[in-house]
Design an enzyme around this catalytic site. Structure first.
Site, mmCIF file in Angstrom:
data_model
loop_
_atom_site.group_PDB
_atom_site.id
_atom_site.type_symbol
_atom_site.label_atom_id
_atom_site.label_comp_id
_atom_site.label_asym_id
_atom_site.label_seq_id
_atom_site.Cartn_x
_atom_site.Cartn_y
_atom_site.Cartn_z
ATOM 1 N N LYS A 1 0.834 -1.214 0.000
ATOM 2 C CA LYS A 1 0.000 0.000 0.000
ATOM 3 C C LYS A 1 0.870 1.266 0.000
ATOM 4 C CE LYS A 1 -2.136 -0.967 3.911
ATOM 5 N NZ LYS A 1 -1.762 -2.317 4.373
ATOM 6 N N ARG B 1 -9.869 0.827 8.627
ATOM 7 C CA ARG B 1 -9.603 -0.573 8.930
ATOM 8 C C ARG B 1 -10.817 -1.239 9.587
ATOM 9 N NH1 ARG B 1 -3.692 0.277 9.054
ATOM 10 N NH2 ARG B 1 -2.594 -1.696 9.232
ATOM 11 N N ARG C 1 11.159 -6.741 5.060
ATOM 12 C CA ARG C 1 11.096 -5.344 5.483
ATOM 13 C C ARG C 1 11.590 -5.198 6.921
ATOM 14 N NH1 ARG C 1 5.334 -2.392 5.411
ATOM 15 N NH2 ARG C 1 5.082 -3.235 7.499
ATOM 16 N N ARG D 1 10.714 -1.563 12.653
ATOM 17 C CA ARG D 1 9.356 -1.580 13.212
ATOM 18 C C ARG D 1 9.189 -2.730 14.184
ATOM 19 N NH1 ARG D 1 4.710 -0.240 8.833
ATOM 20 N NH2 ARG D 1 3.586 -1.536 10.350
ATOM 21 N N ARG E 1 -1.265 -9.666 12.970
ATOM 22 C CA ARG E 1 -1.773 -8.565 12.127
ATOM 23 C C ARG E 1 -2.580 -9.119 10.963
ATOM 24 N NH1 ARG E 1 3.676 -5.990 10.756
ATOM 25 N NH2 ARG E 1 2.568 -4.439 9.537
HETATM 26 P P1 AMP Z 1 0.357 0.182 9.200
HETATM 27 O O1 AMP Z 1 1.583 1.037 9.116
HETATM 28 O O2 AMP Z 1 -0.777 0.714 8.348
HETATM 29 O O3 AMP Z 1 0.647 -1.285 8.925
HETATM 30 O O4 AMP Z 1 -0.167 0.264 10.710
HETATM 31 C C1 AMP Z 1 0.614 -0.219 11.796
HETATM 32 C C2 AMP Z 1 -0.263 -0.428 13.009
HETATM 33 O O5 AMP Z 1 -0.860 0.839 13.402
HETATM 34 C C3 AMP Z 1 -1.446 -1.367 12.814
HETATM 35 O O6 AMP Z 1 -1.087 -2.724 12.961
HETATM 36 C C4 AMP Z 1 -2.385 -0.872 13.924
HETATM 37 O O7 AMP Z 1 -1.928 -1.316 15.188
HETATM 38 C C5 AMP Z 1 -2.192 0.636 13.880
HETATM 39 N N1 AMP Z 1 -3.124 1.283 12.921
HETATM 40 C C6 AMP Z 1 -2.796 1.912 11.752
HETATM 41 N N2 AMP Z 1 -3.887 2.379 11.130
HETATM 42 C C7 AMP Z 1 -4.944 2.033 11.917
HETATM 43 C C8 AMP Z 1 -6.348 2.205 11.802
HETATM 44 N N3 AMP Z 1 -6.906 2.828 10.724
HETATM 45 N N4 AMP Z 1 -7.137 1.728 12.803
HETATM 46 C C9 AMP Z 1 -6.604 1.114 13.872
HETATM 47 N N5 AMP Z 1 -5.279 0.882 14.039
HETATM 48 C C10 AMP Z 1 -4.448 1.346 13.064
#
Ligand code: AMP
Length: 192
Positions: free
Chosen positions: A14, A89, A128, A134, A145
């Protein structure tokens, strides 16, 4: 305005596709994951609340994310549109996004889902993890996840399918090949 929701499992590309879309269409990139990581780095109240949830592969509460997003939309001036990456999400977030955009006289043009095979997602995330720093790019958290994604986020896809805004692109091959498909989808959505 052109507003795109980019969706897909963790590791589905993404962020990479968003960067290219932003350059091509002049959109503002909103990644809720990046915003949360910035809050953690700055040690804010939201960051403190989110840190353990993120490290554990869980979603942070809808209210926090929706408030952060509202603030970001309202503080952005002069844009051709937004690309929402990692948001919504949950269905509650999708409903809130429709409402927020309607309040600004605009709407989601399309939701674009990146399709990637399960094994390849894990392989890409582990790769990654070697450089991302991370806390959630390790095998145990990756699996959590992916489960959270299936349980909470797949209903979001149905939400967009029901309102005829759903599109998907194959991202099992190269970044360039995927973008060719993505561009066609976006251009078609614009001309509708
Ligand atoms: P990402 O970088 O999009 O993979 O997000 C990393 C983590 O941030 C996710 O696994 C969630 O714990 C949290 N997170 C990111 N976006 C959201 C969202 N829209 N709603 C809830 N948690 C989020």
């Amino acid at each position: 305005m052109l507003n795109i929701v980019i969706s897909g499992a963790p590791g589905s590309g993404k962020g990479t596709q968003s960067d290219i879309i932003v350059k091509e269409y002049g959109l503002t990139h909103i990644s809720t994951g990046d915003m949360l990581r910035a809050e953690i780095k700055e040690g804010t109240e939201d960051g403190k609340k989110a840190e353990a949830l993120i490290a554990d592969g869980k979603l942070v509460p809808d209210e926090m994310i929706i408030a952060m997003l509202r603030h970001k939309i309202e503080s952005t001036r002069e844009t051709k549109g937004f690309i929402f990456d990692g948001f919504p999400r949950t269905v509650a977030q999708a409903v809130a996004l429709d409402k927020m955009l309607a309040d600004h006289g605009t709407s989601v043009t399309c939701m674009l889902k990146m399709e990637v095979k399960h094994e390849l997602l894990i392989e890409r995330l582990l790769q990654r993890g070697k450089t991302s720093g991370r806390a959630d790019d390790n095998l145990e958290t990756i699996q959590k996840r992916l489960d959270v994604y299936s349980n909470s986020t797949l209903p979001v896809i149905d939400f967009y399918k029901q309102s005829n805004r759903y599109q998907s692109a194959n991202n099992n091959e190269s970044v360039e090949k995927c973008f060719t498909e993505v561009k066609q989808i976006i251009d078609n959505s614009i001309s509708k």
